[in-house]
Motif scaffolding. Structure first.
Motif, PDB file in Angstrom:
ATOM      1  N   HIS A   1       0.834  -1.202   0.000  1.00 32.48           N
ATOM      2  CA  HIS A   1       0.000   0.000   0.000  1.00 32.48           C
ATOM      3  C   HIS A   1       0.873   1.258   0.000  1.00 32.48           C
ATOM      4  CE1 HIS A   1      -3.540   2.458   0.768  1.00 32.48           C
ATOM      5  NE2 HIS A   1      -2.853   3.084   1.718  1.00 32.48           N
ATOM      6  N   LEU A   2       1.912   1.286   0.814  1.00 28.63           N
ATOM      7  CA  LEU A   2       2.808   2.447   0.856  1.00 28.63           C
ATOM      8  C   LEU A   2       3.558   2.609  -0.460  1.00 28.63           C
ATOM      9  CD1 LEU A   2       4.266   2.014   4.465  1.00 28.63           C
ATOM     10  CD2 LEU A   2       2.671   3.785   3.704  1.00 28.63           C
ATOM     11  N   ALA A   3       4.087   1.484  -0.979  1.00 26.52           N
ATOM     12  CA  ALA A   3       4.848   1.549  -2.232  1.00 26.52           C
ATOM     13  C   ALA A   3       3.950   1.957  -3.388  1.00 26.52           C
ATOM     14  CB  ALA A   3       5.498   0.196  -2.515  1.00 26.52           C
ATOM     15  N   GLY A   4       2.742   1.396  -3.450  1.00 25.60           N
ATOM     16  CA  GLY A   4       1.833   1.733  -4.536  1.00 25.60           C
ATOM     17  C   GLY A   4       1.365   3.172  -4.478  1.00 25.60           C
TER      18      GLY A   4
ATOM     19  N   VAL B   1       7.346   0.106 -14.356  1.00 25.02           N
ATOM     20  CA  VAL B   1       7.433  -0.684 -13.135  1.00 25.02           C
ATOM     21  C   VAL B   1       6.621  -0.030 -12.027  1.00 25.02           C
ATOM     22  CG1 VAL B   1       8.988  -1.481 -11.315  1.00 25.02           C
ATOM     23  CG2 VAL B   1       9.652  -1.715 -13.715  1.00 25.02           C
ATOM     24  N   ALA B   2       6.749   1.290 -11.889  1.00 34.80           N
ATOM     25  CA  ALA B   2       5.984   2.001 -10.869  1.00 34.80           C
ATOM     26  C   ALA B   2       4.488   1.863 -11.120  1.00 34.80           C
ATOM     27  CB  ALA B   2       6.384   3.475 -10.849  1.00 34.80           C
ATOM     28  N   GLN B   3       4.073   1.930 -12.370  1.00 29.63           N
ATOM     29  CA  GLN B   3       2.656   1.793 -12.681  1.00 29.63           C
ATOM     30  C   GLN B   3       2.137   0.394 -12.367  1.00 29.63           C
ATOM     31  OE1 GLN B   3       0.416   4.280 -13.714  1.00 29.63           O
ATOM     32  NE2 GLN B   3       2.174   5.419 -12.925  1.00 29.63           N
ATOM     33  N   ALA B   4       2.986  -0.628 -12.570  1.00 26.11           N
ATOM     34  CA  ALA B   4       2.586  -1.993 -12.237  1.00 26.11           C
ATOM     35  C   ALA B   4       2.402  -2.150 -10.732  1.00 26.11           C
ATOM     36  CB  ALA B   4       3.626  -2.982 -12.752  1.00 26.11           C
ATOM     37  N   ILE B   5       3.302  -1.550  -9.940  1.00 20.23           N
ATOM     38  CA  ILE B   5       3.184  -1.616  -8.480  1.00 20.23           C
ATOM     39  C   ILE B   5       1.929  -0.875  -8.026  1.00 20.23           C
ATOM     40  CG2 ILE B   5       4.266  -0.912  -6.310  1.00 20.23           C
ATOM     41  CD1 ILE B   5       6.981  -1.290  -7.680  1.00 20.23           C
ATOM     42  N   ALA B   6       1.699   0.304  -8.593  1.00 21.33           N
ATOM     43  CA  ALA B   6       0.512   1.076  -8.221  1.00 21.33           C
ATOM     44  C   ALA B   6      -0.766   0.324  -8.564  1.00 21.33           C
ATOM     45  CB  ALA B   6       0.541   2.434  -8.918  1.00 21.33           C
ATOM     46  N   GLN B   7      -0.797  -0.323  -9.722  1.00 24.15           N
ATOM     47  CA  GLN B   7      -1.986  -1.060 -10.127  1.00 24.15           C
ATOM     48  C   GLN B   7      -2.249  -2.236  -9.191  1.00 24.15           C
ATOM     49  OE1 GLN B   7      -4.293  -0.388 -12.287  1.00 24.15           O
ATOM     50  NE2 GLN B   7      -5.416  -2.292 -11.945  1.00 24.15           N
ATOM     51  N   ALA B   8      -1.183  -2.968  -8.822  1.00 21.16           N
ATOM     52  CA  ALA B   8      -1.348  -4.097  -7.906  1.00 21.16           C
ATOM     53  C   ALA B   8      -1.867  -3.636  -6.551  1.00 21.16           C
ATOM     54  CB  ALA B   8      -0.017  -4.834  -7.754  1.00 21.16           C
ATOM     55  N   ALA B   9      -1.360  -2.500  -6.069  1.00 25.93           N
ATOM     56  CA  ALA B   9      -1.823  -1.979  -4.776  1.00 25.93           C
ATOM     57  C   ALA B   9      -3.245  -1.450  -4.872  1.00 25.93           C
ATOM     58  CB  ALA B   9      -0.876  -0.876  -4.306  1.00 25.93           C
ATOM     59  N   ARG B  10      -3.579  -0.819  -5.978  1.00 27.32           N
ATOM     60  CA  ARG B  10      -4.911  -0.238  -6.161  1.00 27.32           C
ATOM     61  C   ARG B  10      -6.000  -1.311  -6.188  1.00 27.32           C
ATOM     62  NH1 ARG B  10      -3.716   2.225 -10.475  1.00 27.32           N
ATOM     63  NH2 ARG B  10      -2.914   4.127  -9.499  1.00 27.32           N
ATOM     64  N   GLU B  11      -5.639  -2.530  -6.645  1.00 27.89           N
ATOM     65  CA  GLU B  11      -6.617  -3.609  -6.705  1.00 27.89           C
ATOM     66  C   GLU B  11      -7.020  -4.099  -5.319  1.00 27.89           C
ATOM     67  OE1 GLU B  11      -4.740  -6.535  -9.091  1.00 27.89           O
ATOM     68  OE2 GLU B  11      -5.094  -5.478 -10.998  1.00 27.89           O
TER      69      GLU B  11
END
Length: 760
Positions: free
Chosen positions: A339-342, A352-362
């Motif tokens: 959650h913090l990283a996303g 890569v940042a967008q992939a992390i954000a998307q995984a956290a947003r889900e």
């Protein structure tokens, strides 16, 4: 000079003329205008005969014999002997077969327009201190160019700025963007995935990498020899046999009408009709499954494929970055760390940042980051919910926080498993890492197994990616051979080598695959995401993003060819019997034409069986979504098992006992009821959709092993009430390791099965 294939409109026109002539002649005959009827029938027959004569002459010039030669002889013979109706019927059947076959080939000779259209038309060039847009053909070595964010590199060159972030997946198959420093050589065709940078051209557009790929694809397509038509191959046996029977009839009777009768019943309408009807039926069935087969020759070649070559990125794998797991150093739970990283990552455009954000947003709504500072290609930092967070490469994060042994161990693990990752620091301390990879498609192993069952004897992966990553994917997918680090030209050479050993099929989705797709006997492109270059080069395009549809296409093609051959052999056998009757004078020409039509109807009815066949079993979309949601909800429990298996023996005894108690509660309340419900309710439903007496026996056995290990774990933890010892914790750790392994394998098997039954 060989004649070019006629256009579809010409075949349609010939069919229309022969149909109108036959109907019009019949009407004239009914009205008592016998001469008008004869002229109409003869005119349509001779028109088609003239075109057949030109084509047959061209074929003979190339030392080829076509199935149409017997039809030409029959038409000429019928007209010469005054059998106008017979000639008109033969002409109609021949025109209908040609039009049907041509319909399947209308798209066979497309140029690689989309590949060419993707090539940059202009470049931003510095001229006299000003930035000017110029045609890419005017760029010369030494020119200084500006490459904007999202632009395709127009020419080969060297990076002038300190850093450039490039997406080279279309060229190399490497899914992750790569950093290029000042002075590094870069190739045209890559995409600028970072901020704008300056480029010094080292080659003209015509001499650059992208232009070379286009030339390779065009040359490969032109050099690929067309497959002989299935009907023409059987004609090689039918033509001499027909002429021999007609010759015997002439010698025995001296009656030209007997010869005509032999030619009429030998007119290869079963060949002309059975093959295209079966092939069109196969193409239609493929289309219903989201598989576009561009022409009949491709479907015929697909039915004879023996070797499979395929790309890695975007073909065996998903072709996009996905978060694999979140590893915590111990202070924060994995979900909190993600959650913090996303939340911080959403401020960066980096893939890569967008992939992390998307995984956290889900999983949960993200916090807005503040005071974000980014180092291009390395990482970023900022404040999230009052905490100072760093996210990026290990070197970037380690420069801001004290080094810890945990991060060194994580780097070794990433190296062993060939994973990429972004490290996370929170409030000045290393907190964990987000690991990601280009995941193997869920259907890839099953698709390769089905392809082997369908008759593929050798599977080779061709990729421009590095050897270590390619080997890992190859082993997981089950290929026979891995060839890594290949250029488009090297892929082309591998296909050429394979073609010397048998009929080849190449599957790919990137620009770098286009030459190999064009060179293979059958090229299959995954075109669901708009891979235009590979789609134009290939003969088969998957309109749905699923590799298992290739196995379906292969099975459909082989069934279509088998039914076509059955029709041809049955039709030829019946025609041979009719020829013998005609040679004996027992079957007049007109009666022979009627009999031939009856044979045609039977052959067409048989060929239409291609349109039938049972569709693969499927589950309702709501059921599949529910199953996936249940697996997602159980992910934290599986992570608890993995963490306990890794650390229970090294944690302080009190902490270990507390974590084991929490783990058992999660297993008893979530995992065990889920698996029991699957066994009692879902598996019987799935078994009805699968082949075999008990198709889910192995997975049911896995359920029993999971229950046994959990029960064993409960007893072991209960024994800790008498005192926690190192030996008891080590025994529990061994059981947890077995449980973690079984759970990981079982969930992967179920997800692959659910994916194969999801027909959306």
């Amino acid at each position: 000079m060989p004649l070019k294939p006629p256009r579809a409109w010409l075949d349609a026109a010939l069919l229309g003329i022969t149909l109108l002539a036959l109907a019009g002649g019949g009407l004239a005959r009914w009205l008592g205008l016998a001469e008008t009827a004869r002229l109409a029938w003869n005119a349509s027959a001779l028109l088609l005969a003239a075109w057949l004569a030109a084509e047959s002459a061209a074929r003979l010039w190339r030392r080829q014999v076509g199935v149409d030669l017997i039809a030409l002889l029959a038409i000429v013979g019928a007209v010469s002997l005054g059998q106008a109706l017979v000639a008109a019927v033969i002409a109609l059947m021949l025109a209908g077969g040609r039009a049907l076959e041509r319909y399947t080939e209308r798209r066979a000779e497309r140029e690689l327009r989309r590949l060419i259209d993707r090539a940059p038309r202009f470049a931003w060039c510095y001229r006299g201190g000003l930035l000017e847009q110029v045609a890419v053909e005017r760029v010369r070595p030494g020119d200084r160019l500006l490459v904007r964010t999202g632009d395709v590199l127009p020419v080969d060159g060297e990076v002038i700025d300190a850093m450039a972030l490039l997406d080279e997946a279309a060229l190399t198959g490497e899914p992750l963007p790569v950093n290029r420093g000042a002075g590094d050589a870069v190739r045209s065709g890559g995409v600028n995935a970072g901020p704008p940078f300056d480029l010094r051209a080292t080659a003209t557009a015509a001499q650059s990498t992208y232009a070379g790929i286009v030339k390779l694809a065009e040359a490969a397509r032109q050099s690929r020899a067309p497959s002989a038509r299935l009907a023409d191959r059987y004609a090689l046996a039918l033509i001499p046999l027909t002429l021999a029977v007609a010759g015997v009839a002439w010698l025995l009777s001296g009656d030209p009408l007997r010869v005509l009768a032999v030619l009429v019943v030998a007119t290869p309408c079963p060949l002309i009709l059975a093959v295209p009807v079966a092939i069109v039926g196969g193409i239609s069935r493929c289309a219903r499954r989201g598989i576009l087969v561009k022409d009949g020759a491709t479907l015929e070649a697909l039915a004879r494929v023996q070797q499979l070559f395929l790309d890695k990125t975007g073909t065996l794998t998903a072709g996009r970055i996905g978060v694999r797991t979140v590893e915590s150093a111990g202070t924060y739970a994995p979900a909190q760390l993600l959650h913090l990283a996303g939340s911080l990552a959403q401020a960066s455009p980096h893939p890569v940042a967008q992939a992390i954000a998307q995984a956290a947003r889900e999983r949960a709504p993200l916090e807005p980051p503040q005071a974000v500072r980014e180092s291009a290609g390395a990482g970023l930092c900022g404040t999230v919910a009052g905490r100072e967070v760093w996210l990026g490469e290990h070197g970037y994060v380690a420069a801001a926080v004290p080094a810890e042994p945990w991060s060194g161990a994580m780097l070794r693990r990433m190296n062993h498993e060939l994973l990429d990752g972004s490290f996370v620091a929170v409030d000045g301390a290393m907190a964990g890492a987000v690991l990601f990879d280009d995941r193997l498609r869920q259907e890839s192993p099953g698709a390769l197994r089905r392809l082997r069952q369908a008759g593929i004897r050798r599977i080779v992966m061709l990729t421009g990616d590095r050897a270590e990553a390619a080997q890992l994917v190859g082993v997981a997918a089950g290929v026979d051979e891995v060839r890594a680090g290949l250029t488009p030209a090297a892929k082309l050479a591998a296909i050429a080598e394979g073609r010397r050993q048998g009929v080849t099929m190449m599957i790919g989705d990137g620009i770098n695959d286009a030459p190999a797709l064009a060179a293979a006997d059958v090229g299959v492109a995954l075109g669901a995401r708009g891979a235009s270059a590979s789609s134009e080069a290939a003969g088969v395009v998957l309109l749905v993003d699923r590799l298992d549809r290739v196995a379906e296409a292969l099975c459909i093609a082989r069934r279509a060819r088998r039914i076509a051959v059955q029709g041809v052999l049955a039709g030829m056998g019946l025609s041979l019997l009719a020829m013998l009757w005609a040679a004996a004078g027992l079957l007049p020409a007109l009666a022979g034409a009627v009999l031939q039509e009856a044979i045609d109807v039977a052959v067409i009815a048989n060929a239409l069986r291609v349109l039938g066949g049972r569709a693969p079993p499927a589950l309702g979309g709501a059921v599949i979504d529910r199953l996936r949601e249940e697996h997602a909800a159980l992910a934290p429990v599986l992570q608890q098992v993995r963490r306990a298996a890794e650390r229970v023996a090294s944690d302080p005894p009190a902490q270990a006992r507390s974590e084991l108690d929490a783990l058992l509660r999660g297993l008893e309340r979530q995992l065990v009821p889920h698996e029991q419900a699957d066994e009692a309710q879902l598996y019987p439903q799935l078994a009805r959709r699968l082949h075999g007496e008990d198709p889910l026996a192995a997975m049911s056995h896995t359920h029993r092993e999971i229950f046994r290990l959990i029960h064993l774990l409960q007893r072991m933890v209960a024994d800790l009430a008498g005192g926690v010892t190192v030996a008891s914790l080590e025994e529990i750790q061994r059981t947890l390791l077995r449980l973690d392994t079984v759970l990981g394998l079982h969930f992967a098997q179920e997800e692959e099965l659910y994916h194969s039954l999801d027909d959306r």
